[in-house]
Design a protein around this motif. Structure first.
Motif, short mmCIF file in Angstrom:
data_model
loop_
_atom_site.label_atom_id
_atom_site.label_comp_id
_atom_site.label_asym_id
_atom_site.label_seq_id
_atom_site.Cartn_x
_atom_site.Cartn_y
_atom_site.Cartn_z
N MET A 217 0.77 -1.88 -0.17
CA MET A 217 0.09 0.27 0.36
C MET A 217 0.66 1.05 0.38
O MET A 217 1.90 1.11 0.50
N THR A 218 0.15 2.19 -1.40
CA THR A 218 1.66 3.17 -0.90
C THR A 218 0.24 4.65 -0.54
O THR A 218 -0.39 4.80 -1.19
N VAL A 219 0.71 5.82 -0.67
CA VAL A 219 0.45 6.83 -0.33
C VAL A 219 1.15 8.19 -1.00
O VAL A 219 2.84 8.02 -0.82
N ILE A 220 1.05 9.63 -1.33
CA ILE A 220 1.89 10.42 -1.33
C ILE A 220 2.28 10.91 -0.52
O ILE A 220 0.80 11.28 0.10
N SER A 221 2.98 11.68 0.45
CA SER A 221 3.09 11.94 1.22
C SER A 221 3.13 13.55 0.63
O SER A 221 3.39 14.49 0.14
N LEU A 222 1.49 14.61 1.57
CA LEU A 222 1.29 16.05 0.72
C LEU A 222 1.17 16.78 2.46
O LEU A 222 1.16 16.70 3.19
N PRO A 223 1.30 18.35 1.39
CA PRO A 223 0.54 18.77 2.67
C PRO A 223 -0.91 18.98 3.30
O PRO A 223 -1.95 18.57 2.33
N ASP A 224 -1.15 18.60 4.56
CA ASP A 224 -2.35 18.02 5.04
C ASP A 224 -3.32 19.02 4.72
O ASP A 224 -3.33 20.77 5.25
N ARG A 225 -3.88 19.35 3.55
CA ARG A 225 -4.88 20.11 3.01
C ARG A 225 -6.11 20.10 4.10
O ARG A 225 -7.05 21.54 4.47
N ASP A 226 -6.77 19.38 5.43
CA ASP A 226 -6.95 19.43 6.43
C ASP A 226 -6.43 20.32 7.63
O ASP A 226 -7.49 21.70 7.95
N GLU A 227 -5.47 20.76 7.08
CA GLU A 227 -4.15 22.34 8.25
C GLU A 227 -4.77 23.61 7.56
O GLU A 227 -4.89 24.26 7.62
N LYS A 307 11.28 23.53 -0.14
CA LYS A 307 13.25 24.04 0.35
C LYS A 307 13.09 22.42 0.46
O LYS A 307 12.58 21.29 -0.26
N PRO A 308 14.52 22.64 1.10
CA PRO A 308 15.09 21.40 -0.10
C PRO A 308 14.64 19.89 1.15
O PRO A 308 15.16 19.22 -0.02
N ASP A 309 14.78 20.15 2.21
CA ASP A 309 13.91 19.01 3.00
C ASP A 309 12.36 18.73 3.20
O ASP A 309 11.94 17.95 3.89
N GLY A 310 11.58 19.61 2.07
CA GLY A 310 10.41 18.87 2.09
C GLY A 310 9.45 17.77 1.44
O GLY A 310 10.97 17.35 0.77
N VAL A 311 8.38 17.52 1.58
CA VAL A 311 7.93 16.30 1.03
C VAL A 311 7.33 16.31 -0.19
O VAL A 311 7.12 15.62 -1.02
N PHE A 312 7.15 17.55 -0.29
CA PHE A 312 5.39 18.10 -2.01
C PHE A 312 6.06 19.71 -1.83
O PHE A 312 6.00 20.73 -1.19
N PHE A 313 6.19 19.95 -3.24
CA PHE A 313 6.27 20.99 -4.02
C PHE A 313 5.65 20.99 -5.63
O PHE A 313 6.47 20.21 -6.17
N ALA A 314 4.91 21.22 -5.67
CA ALA A 314 4.21 21.20 -6.83
C ALA A 314 3.88 22.60 -7.33
O ALA A 314 3.44 23.79 -6.78
N ARG A 315 3.75 23.26 -9.27
CA ARG A 315 3.53 24.91 -9.08
C ARG A 315 2.93 24.32 -10.58
O ARG A 315 2.70 23.64 -11.45
N SER A 316 1.57 24.77 -10.53
CA SER A 316 1.40 24.43 -11.82
C SER A 316 1.86 25.85 -13.66
O SER A 316 2.54 26.73 -13.19
N LEU A 317 1.69 25.16 -14.31
CA LEU A 317 2.21 25.72 -15.57
C LEU A 317 1.52 26.39 -16.09
O LEU A 317 -0.25 25.73 -16.33
#
Length: 577
Positions: A217-227, A307-317
């Motif tokens: 079972m796999t998950v992608i670590s994401l910034p918590d949207r609930d936060e 950031k270098p130690d970040g778990v997720f960063f995305a940018r819209s094209l």
């Protein structure tokens, strides 16, 4: 099962991993696995690290010798067509070799035939009982005779010196029940670990690819949207603290300040947070992909921080970078510069793999083989990488699914799934729907195409298909490794020219080297026995199973582009121009 120079072994259960490695933090995955395995708490840990210092306590993983039956390597010829080898038990070996009646030391190798069942149990074949077709007191020498050159089971015989013999092909026929019923043996968990079973034992070639299918079972670590939801509700709490239902919430959202703060958040999310603060009811636990898709389709131009130690960063094209006629069904392109994937092993099956469902969840109640007698932790690994995400316009997919030709094709694919389900009685697997099959097939075409230029081999590019009518539609192509090799920027560069790659992928899917046979395949055909495939084969859609989340099931390029069969069920209308 692992082959060693002189024998083969089974990797021991988790009790024999000494000691487990560092803990991997991924609360969302741990919570899912607790529910799946029905345990109150669970830790995710990496395998034991190698200890190079001999003065420190030894680390490692215990392995159990299996199978316990061997055959001699030297050949005795009974006649010009028959090659005979002695079948000997481990107890007859001295220092890994067999000492025969003439005091001659013979090299031996593990026998390649064992028995197993669908519940994952495995054990040695009772060779005396097999060759005598029932219980017997005879314990004379057994031989394996090969009476041909093909190695086919019909040419392999087990012979007893008392005169009885039996063809190994009998063991492969389930209706003959030549291997009896399973005794529930679980040798990887150590001695005295049998459990009730009673399933018919099946013949298993020890080194065959169907001997072991891990359930991961796999998950992608994401910034918590609930936060994000909590922070937004905090900002406008004075306006919405008394909201009781969706109608009142929609009224409050008409206020400029409230609307600005809650932009990009659904009414259901906001209402659930309000009710939770007042101690009311909350939404049911969301599926793995539900949470991921909510984050990926967030309206913000950037998701999280780079950031270098970040778990997720995305940018819209920006749309002007990829806006082309064939890209009309696509709403958004997101370049995922950083992502962290956590995968956990929860069990395994034999003979047939069990893939997660369309929402990324594993089935509850499946008879998977256990990794430990009492599970308090499971092996996990974290990979870091990059990817590109395509979000599709829901209205484009919904208007496509109601077309007559698409409905007709859907019936054919559903009939194939029905034939598969008929052979797999008791399965909880469900047909994932035409949007899923279309996106899944498109994903395979894209993986094949982008692998030519991104710098990663196709086998290391993985997919996540999102077909959730209540949330949205999209596909994520990503790669990840345990070190920095998964973040070299190849997929990001591909994403910047995704319109070119998508066009090439669509052209690639129109014609298969196996056409017209491929395009004319009937999913329900019992002759071809490919019930979960439409127009799909190794010449067009099938890729490495390490890349596919469904083990190369649920594929049909006729849902993506027009094929030589001209079914009219394709989603990309530009491709038919």
């Amino acid at each position: 099962m692992v082959d060693l120079p002189n024998h083969s072994v089974l990797i021991g259960g988790l009790e024999y991993w000494n000691p487990p490695g560092e803990e991997v933090s991924e609360p969302r995955l741990a919570q899912k696995l607790c529910r799946l395995l029905d345990v109150p708490s669970l830790q995710l840990r990496v395998p034991p690290p190698d200890q190079e210092d001999p003065s420190k306590p030894q680390t490692g993983i215990t392995a159990w010798q299996f199978p316990e039956w061997f055959i001699t390597q030297d050949v005795t010829r009974r006649d010009s067509k028959t090659r005979s080898r002695m079948l000997v038990h481990r107890q007859e070996l001295t220092k890994g070799k067999f000492l025969d009646d003439d005091k001659k030391r013979r090299d031996v190798v593990p026998v390649r035939f064992v028995r197993a069942c669908r519940a994952g149990h495995v054990g040695d074949i009772d060779w005396h009982q097999f060759v005598h077709a029932g219980k017997t007191e005879c314990r004379r020498r057994l031989w394996i005779d090969e009476r041909g050159t093909s190695g086919d089971l019909s040419e392999v015989y087990v012979r007893c010196e008392c005169g009885r013999e039996r063809q190994m092909g009998d063991a492969a026929l389930m209706q003959k029940k030549a291997l009896g019923n399973c005794d529930g043996a679980r040798p990887w968990l150590g001695p005295y670990t049998k459990e009730d079973c009673g399933e018919p034992s099946r013949l298993l070639i020890r080194t065959a690819s169907n001997a072991y299918f891990p359930q991961v079972m796999t998950v992608i670590s994401l910034p918590d949207r609930d936060e994000t939801v909590k922070a937004a509700v905090d900002s406008v709490w004075e306006f919405i603290s008394e909201v009781q239902d969706l109608d009142i919430l929609r009224y409050e959202r008409k206020k400029a300040r409230v609307n600005a703060v809650l932009e990009g958040l659904s009414d259901d999310e906001v209402l659930a947070e309000i009710q939770a603060r007042r101690g009311g009811s909350t939404q049911d636990s969301k599926s793995v992909k539900h949470v991921e898709l909510e984050t990926l389709i967030a309206s913000r131009e950037e998701i999280s921080e780079d950031k270098p130690d970040g778990v997720f960063f995305a940018r819209s094209l920006p749309r002007e970078r990829w806006d082309q006629p064939w890209m009309q069904p696509i709403e958004r392109v997101v370049l995922v510069h950083r992502l962290r994937e956590v995968a956990a092993l929860v069990g395994f099956t034999r003979f047939e793999a069990l893939a997660p469902d369309a929402e990324g969840e594993l089935e509850i109640g499946v008879r998977r083989a256990a990794l430990a007698r009492e599970t308090s932790w499971v092996p996990a690994v974290e990979n870091r990488g990059e990817g590109v995400f395509l979000q599709f316009r829901p209205e484009a997919i919904q208007s496509w699914t109601v077309l007559p030709n698409v409905i007709k094709r859907g019936r054919q694919l559903d009939a194939g799934f029905g034939a598969w389900a008929q052979e797999h009685q008791g399965t909880k697997r469900i047909f994932p729907g035409l949007p899923y099959l279309m996106l899944h097939s498109l994903s395979h075409l894209l993986i094949t195409r982008v692998a030519l230029e991104c710098g990663y081999p196709a086998s290391s590019i993985r997919e996540r298909i999102y077909a959730l009518p209540d949330v949205g539609y999209g596909l994520l192509l990503y790669t990840g490794t345990a070190d920095a090799e998964g973040t070299l920027g190849g997929l990001i560069q591909v994403g910047r020219r995704i319109h070119e790659h998508l066009r090439n992928a669509l052209e690639l899917g129109k014609l298969c080297s196996n056409d017209p046979v491929c395009s004319e395949h009937d999913p329900a055909s019992t002759h071809e026995h490919r019930f979960l495939h439409g127009s799909a084969c190794h010449g067009c859609l099938l890729i490495a199973e390490t890349s596919c989340e469904q083990h190369n099931d649920f594929l049909d390029r006729a849902l993506v582009v027009p094929t030589v069969e001209s079914l009219g069920s394709h989603f990309f209308t530009w491709a038919s121009a």
